[in-house]
Write a protein that holds these residues in place. Structure first.
Motif, PDB file in Angstrom:
ATOM      1  N   ALA A   1     -19.191 -30.847 -62.515  1.00  0.00           N
ATOM      2  CA  ALA A   1     -20.375 -30.945 -61.656  1.00  0.00           C
ATOM      3  C   ALA A   1     -19.994 -31.320 -60.236  1.00  0.00           C
ATOM      4  N   ASP A   2     -19.055 -32.252 -60.080  1.00  0.00           N
ATOM      5  CA  ASP A   2     -18.657 -32.715 -58.752  1.00  0.00           C
ATOM      6  C   ASP A   2     -17.799 -31.691 -58.017  1.00  0.00           C
ATOM      7  N   LYS A   3     -16.907 -31.035 -58.746  1.00  0.00           N
ATOM      8  CA  LYS A   3     -15.949 -30.120 -58.126  1.00  0.00           C
ATOM      9  C   LYS A   3     -16.580 -28.799 -57.726  1.00  0.00           C
ATOM     10  N   PHE A   4     -17.434 -28.246 -58.575  1.00  0.00           N
ATOM     11  CA  PHE A   4     -17.875 -26.869 -58.383  1.00  0.00           C
ATOM     12  C   PHE A   4     -19.321 -26.724 -57.920  1.00  0.00           C
ATOM     13  N   LYS A   5     -20.065 -27.811 -57.877  1.00  0.00           N
ATOM     14  CA  LYS A   5     -21.397 -27.818 -57.262  1.00  0.00           C
ATOM     15  C   LYS A   5     -22.304 -26.710 -57.788  1.00  0.00           C
ATOM     16  N   GLY A   6     -22.264 -26.453 -59.084  1.00  0.00           N
ATOM     17  CA  GLY A   6     -23.143 -25.452 -59.668  1.00  0.00           C
ATOM     18  C   GLY A   6     -22.552 -24.062 -59.781  1.00  0.00           C
TER      19      GLY A   6
END
Length: 261
Positions: free
Chosen positions: A250-255
């Motif tokens: 969730a934090d790395k790829f933002k959706g």
């Protein structure tokens, strides 16, 4: 005496270190570059707590990771969705199977020349992956968005030959999936798998058409059929599907990459 005890303790810790490392079971996991590899790096420390020493092995295409797994050069791979795996097993007879769902990478259509798909001209060129599953996925995306119409009942693997309506007379250029980002300089638009998009430094937010994230294209962990019930398989799947890894995604790829468990 105190110094002797400290020295003995230090020596014991040196001996315990290698012993602890040797107690971990080495598991070679095949991935494609980009998000799949990055996620597996985040899985590694979680897996270590479960007794597994993950070795992440990167492959630049979609075929070799399954061949390497079937040949025993890997213990697992994590790079594909169910329609692709089913197609590979049918075509090549691989004795491998899914043991856990992982993430979804919604496919998108991208362009360096046009800010919307409506701006793509009559007779424009569209690059799509040349393997049956991902090429079919691109065509199904275009059908879903009203760009073209396919023969009924084509399943998950339609080909360009299955197009029955193409009112804009679009030309489809089939290229290796890993090369679709590079094709953007030469075509009006390209359908690109998100893992290759991210590794090429492009943003999923730039898609001029985007696939619905729900559907059959959730990725998975695969192992050899003979290994599916071994204890390490459950540990690998649970390490991947841990809260720590879900937070990393969730934090790395933002959706752009969606945890699907």
């Amino acid at each position: 005496m105190k110094h002797l005890l400290l020295a003995a303790g230090f020596a014991a810790s040196i001996l315990a270190g290698p012993a602890l490392a040797q107690s971990l079971q080495t598991i070679r996991v095949g991935v494609t570059p980009g998000p799949h590899a990055q996620i597996l790096e985040a899985v590694k420390p979680v897996a270590a707590k479960r007794g597994l020493d993950l070795k992440v092995v990167e492959f630049s295409d979609y075929v070799v990771p399954n061949a390497a797994l079937d040949a025993g050069e890997l213990e697992a791979n994590s790079f594909q969705h169910t329609p692709y795996l089913d197609n590979q097993k049918a075509d090549r007879g691989f004795r491998i199977e899914a043991v856990g769902l992982t993430v979804n990478f919604p496919m998108g259509v991208y362009s360096k020349k046009h800010k919307s798909f409506d701006a793509v001209p009559q007779g424009g060129s569209i690059a799509i992956p040349n393997d049956p599953t991902n090429g079919g996925r691109a065509l199904l995306l275009l059908q879903d968005k009203g760009v073209l119409k396919l023969k009924p009942d084509v399943g998950f693997k339609p080909s360009v030959a299955d197009i029955v309506e193409n009112p804009r007379r679009l030309r489809f250029i089939e290229v290796d999936a890993a090369q679709t980002p590079r094709s953007l300089d030469d075509v009006d638009a390209a359908a690109i798998n998100t893992n290759y998009l991210v590794s090429a430094g492009l943003s999923p937010n730039d898609a001029i058409l985007k696939e619905d994230p729900k559907g059959p294209y959730v990725n998975l962990i695969a192992v050899r059929s003979a290994d599916k019930d071994k204890p390490w398989v459950k540990e690998l799947v649970e390490a991947y599907r841990s809260p720590e890894v879900k937070a990393f995604i969730a934090d790395k790829f933002k959706g752009a990459v969606i945890a699907s468990w």
